[in-house]
Structure formats: C-alpha cells, structure tokens
Design an enzyme around this catalytic site. Structure first.
Site, mmCIF file in Angstrom:
data_model
loop_
_atom_site.group_PDB
_atom_site.id
_atom_site.type_symbol
_atom_site.label_atom_id
_atom_site.label_comp_id
_atom_site.label_asym_id
_atom_site.label_seq_id
_atom_site.Cartn_x
_atom_site.Cartn_y
_atom_site.Cartn_z
ATOM 1 N N ILE A 193 0.832 -1.205 0.000
ATOM 2 C CA ILE A 193 0.000 0.000 0.000
ATOM 3 C C ILE A 193 0.868 1.256 0.000
ATOM 4 O O ILE A 193 0.634 2.199 -0.763
ATOM 5 C CB ILE A 193 -0.965 -0.006 1.193
ATOM 6 C CG1 ILE A 193 -1.975 -1.143 1.043
ATOM 7 C CG2 ILE A 193 -1.698 1.330 1.314
ATOM 8 C CD1 ILE A 193 -2.848 -1.381 2.258
ATOM 9 N N ARG A 200 -5.244 0.860 10.171
ATOM 10 C CA ARG A 200 -6.098 0.307 11.216
ATOM 11 C C ARG A 200 -6.240 1.335 12.342
ATOM 12 O O ARG A 200 -5.305 2.070 12.669
ATOM 13 C CB ARG A 200 -5.524 -1.003 11.776
ATOM 14 C CG ARG A 200 -5.743 -2.220 10.885
ATOM 15 C CD ARG A 200 -7.212 -2.567 10.766
ATOM 16 N NE ARG A 200 -7.469 -3.768 9.994
ATOM 17 C CZ ARG A 200 -7.666 -3.814 8.682
ATOM 18 N NH1 ARG A 200 -7.598 -2.689 7.982
ATOM 19 N NH2 ARG A 200 -7.923 -4.955 8.067
ATOM 20 N N GLU A 206 -15.418 -0.179 15.681
ATOM 21 C CA GLU A 206 -16.241 -0.109 14.475
ATOM 22 C C GLU A 206 -17.463 -1.014 14.625
ATOM 23 O O GLU A 206 -17.308 -2.191 14.950
ATOM 24 C CB GLU A 206 -15.413 -0.528 13.252
ATOM 25 C CG GLU A 206 -14.235 0.411 12.998
ATOM 26 C CD GLU A 206 -13.378 0.039 11.810
ATOM 27 O OE1 GLU A 206 -13.756 -0.890 11.052
ATOM 28 O OE2 GLU A 206 -12.321 0.664 11.609
ATOM 29 N N HIS A 257 -14.680 2.633 6.688
ATOM 30 C CA HIS A 257 -13.787 1.496 6.444
ATOM 31 C C HIS A 257 -14.058 0.873 5.073
ATOM 32 O O HIS A 257 -14.373 -0.312 4.963
ATOM 33 C CB HIS A 257 -13.935 0.449 7.546
ATOM 34 C CG HIS A 257 -12.737 -0.456 7.646
ATOM 35 N ND1 HIS A 257 -12.368 -1.067 8.811
ATOM 36 C CD2 HIS A 257 -11.825 -0.852 6.723
ATOM 37 C CE1 HIS A 257 -11.283 -1.818 8.613
ATOM 38 N NE2 HIS A 257 -10.934 -1.694 7.338
ATOM 39 N N ILE A 258 -13.899 1.679 4.032
ATOM 40 C CA ILE A 258 -14.207 1.211 2.676
ATOM 41 C C ILE A 258 -13.009 1.335 1.723
ATOM 42 O O ILE A 258 -13.189 1.180 0.513
ATOM 43 C CB ILE A 258 -15.417 1.970 2.079
ATOM 44 C CG1 ILE A 258 -15.299 3.499 2.269
ATOM 45 C CG2 ILE A 258 -16.714 1.496 2.721
ATOM 46 C CD1 ILE A 258 -14.412 4.190 1.290
#
Length: 325
Positions: free
Chosen positions: A150, A234, A263, A281-282
């Site tokens: 990432i 996170r 969450e 959280h997408i």
C-alpha cells in the site's frame, strides 16, 4: 466444501455468490456477523471479512482454514487457531488491486482536506465565490508510514503530484526502486524525526501489538504545525484522544480517517466536531479488488483442498485438524 462468509456481501452490488464460477465444487454460505455462530459448525472454510472469529468459534467448528478476503486479521484469534490446528491466511495487497484501491482513497482524503471541501460546500450554499483558497499538493512533503504494497502504491501516485516523499519502514536500508522523489527512509526509532517535516502523514503500516497507539501524543506533537494526518490502515494505530487534542488545539489542520478505534464508531464523539473527513472502512471496497482478489482467493482455496500449504499464511501449524480436505 462449505465456505462460510461472515458478512452478507462484499459490498452493495457485489455478492459473494459472484465468486461461484471460480469455486464450482464448493457451496457458498453468506451470513451476517451476528449469525456466524449459527453456521460455524457446518463450515469447512471460514472467511471472516469483518466478522470476529474468536477462540469460542474456533473450538465450535471443524474447519481447517480461516481465509480472509483482504489483508487485515485483527478480528481473528490467530493464537487460538494455531493451537487448534487451523490455518489462517490473508490476501496480499499487492497483486489483488487492494493496495491500489487503498492508495486512491488516501489521495482522496489529501485532496479533500487540502482543498477544504467542508468549507467549500458552505461557501457554495451561501453564494460566496472564489473562496476559500486551498493548498496544492505540488512541492509539499508527505511522510508515508509503512512501505509495503500500500505504501509503495501511494508513493508512486504521490510522485506524479510532484510531492517530496519521506517514509518510515522496518528495514530502512532496503533499496527502493522507481521512486526518485523519495528523499529519505527512516527506521521505526526515527519516527519522531521523520514527522517534523511532513505536510501530510499517511499511515499505511500493518497493525500489530507492537504498533498499537504508534501515533500517540508525542507523535502528533512532533508533526509539523498546520499539517494533515491520514489513516487508511487500522484504528488501533492511533490514540484517538491524542488526535482529538492535536486537532482541537489547531496544531493539526485536519485528518482523514477510514478506520477507527471501534467499528462501528459512535458518531457523537467529539473528534468528529473537528476538521475530520471520514469514510466507513471502505478503502479496499472496490470492483477492482473484488474481481482481482477473487482470483487469488480461489487459487488459495484450491491449494488447501488439494492438501497443499496455503499461501499468505499468518501462522504455522504441524497438522491441520480438518478431515474434509
């Protein structure tokens, strides 16, 4: 085999049944997080997605593989799985389009905060034109925390914006190819030093017990005054009360958050009264990851069924408890 998914669908319009052509000899069962315990005893393979798979569920079932459809395993009791003889595997971010999807969301946050989107909406509604002015990404400095799949995907994209890049990684001496705008790579012990010069700090680092609250009061105080913080990794990486204090004082100009300390998160928390842009959280929930991730997912299921060692495992076991392979 019966493959149990701990959520009804990947996302709206992208059902788990869409994976059926890649898994022709298997039965797909999809349920809500609340119902996973009701189906666990029938499952041969468990796909948590966002559901929690704790010791109780592991001991309840006979499944031999927990295969995440994604990278994160923070909802899985890996120690209990290892003790029970259950493999735990994830999907890599790099060759599944997950990294690309998450990097794109990080840039969206950076642009929304830089161009002051909340204020722009107010100006539009009030009929005020040519204000407020924004900040260009060009010539600004970004510090990327974590240079895995990432982090590297993000670095390649930010380079195209003409940004100067810094990074923090576990092995700072490892060569980074193809990113000439990456000026310096720091080790974990140099985190505070790395944060001083950045206009944007983006968390892309893996969450572990060692990185819990890595972004604490000391870290936020070290960040450049008026800078922005982005978290697409996170929620456990961040001491959210320390983040709130940094935003409330004006030390930080804003934050973009896709992940949270719990969450779903309570929207009444005082943090959300600050200049914070949020998404639920997408970051990885895109068509690209769904389709490309499915190919890697199906191949790993195939390895497990044939009695081969699964790839991308988070644990090591001597013998798999499942007798249905």
């Amino acid at each position: 085999m019966k493959i149990l998914f701990g959520r009804e669908h990947f996302s709206a319009g992208l059902p788990w049944q869409g994976l059926a052509p890649l898994l022709p000899e298997h039965e797909i069962i999809a349920c809500s997080q609340a119902d996973i315990a009701r189906h666990i005893s029938d499952a041969d393979i468990v796909v948590p997605f966002s559901a929690r798979v704790d010791r109780s569920l592991i001991e309840q079932g006979h499944f031999g593989l927990i295969q995440q459809f994604g990278v994160g395993l923070d909802t899985v009791d890996i120690e209990a799985a290892t003790e029970a003889g259950v493999w735990v595997a994830r999907l890599p971010a790099g060759n599944t389009r997950n990294a690309d999807s998450v990097a794109e969301l990080a840039i969206m946050f950076m642009l929304m905060l830089s161009r002051r989107l909340p204020e722009l909406r107010t100006a539009w509604q009030e009929g005020r034109w040519a204000e407020p002015p924004g900040f260009a990404l060009t010539d600004k400095t970004a510090c990327i925390l974590g240079l895995g799949d990432i982090g590297m995907a993000l670095a390649r994209r930010l380079q195209a914006f003409g940004m100067k890049l810094l990074a923090v990684r576990n092995n700072p001496e490892r060569e980074v190819l193809g990113i000439p705008s990456l000026k310096q790579v720091f080790g974990p012990k140099e985190l505070i030093t790395a944060l001083h010069e950045a206009d944007y700090t983006i968390a892309c680092i893996r969450y572990t017990p060692e990185t819990h609250h890595l972004l604490n009061a000391e870290a936020f105080e070290a960040m450049k005054p008026g800078s922005f913080f982005i978290n697409v990794a996170r929620g456990g990486l961040v001491d959210h009360e320390a983040l709130f204090a940094a935003l409330q004082s004006g030390h930080l100009a804003g934050a973009g958050l896709d992940v949270f300390w719990e969450e779903p998160v309570a929207l009444t928390h005082q943090l959300f009264q600050q200049n914070v842009v949020v998404t639920p959280h997408i970051a990885g929930l895109t068509d690209a990851f769904y389709h490309q991730g499915a190919l890697v997912f199906a191949k790993n299921i195939g390895r497990y069924v044939r009695g081969e060692l699964p790839l991308y495992t988070a644990n090591q076991i001597a013998h798999c408890r499942s007798s249905r392979r």
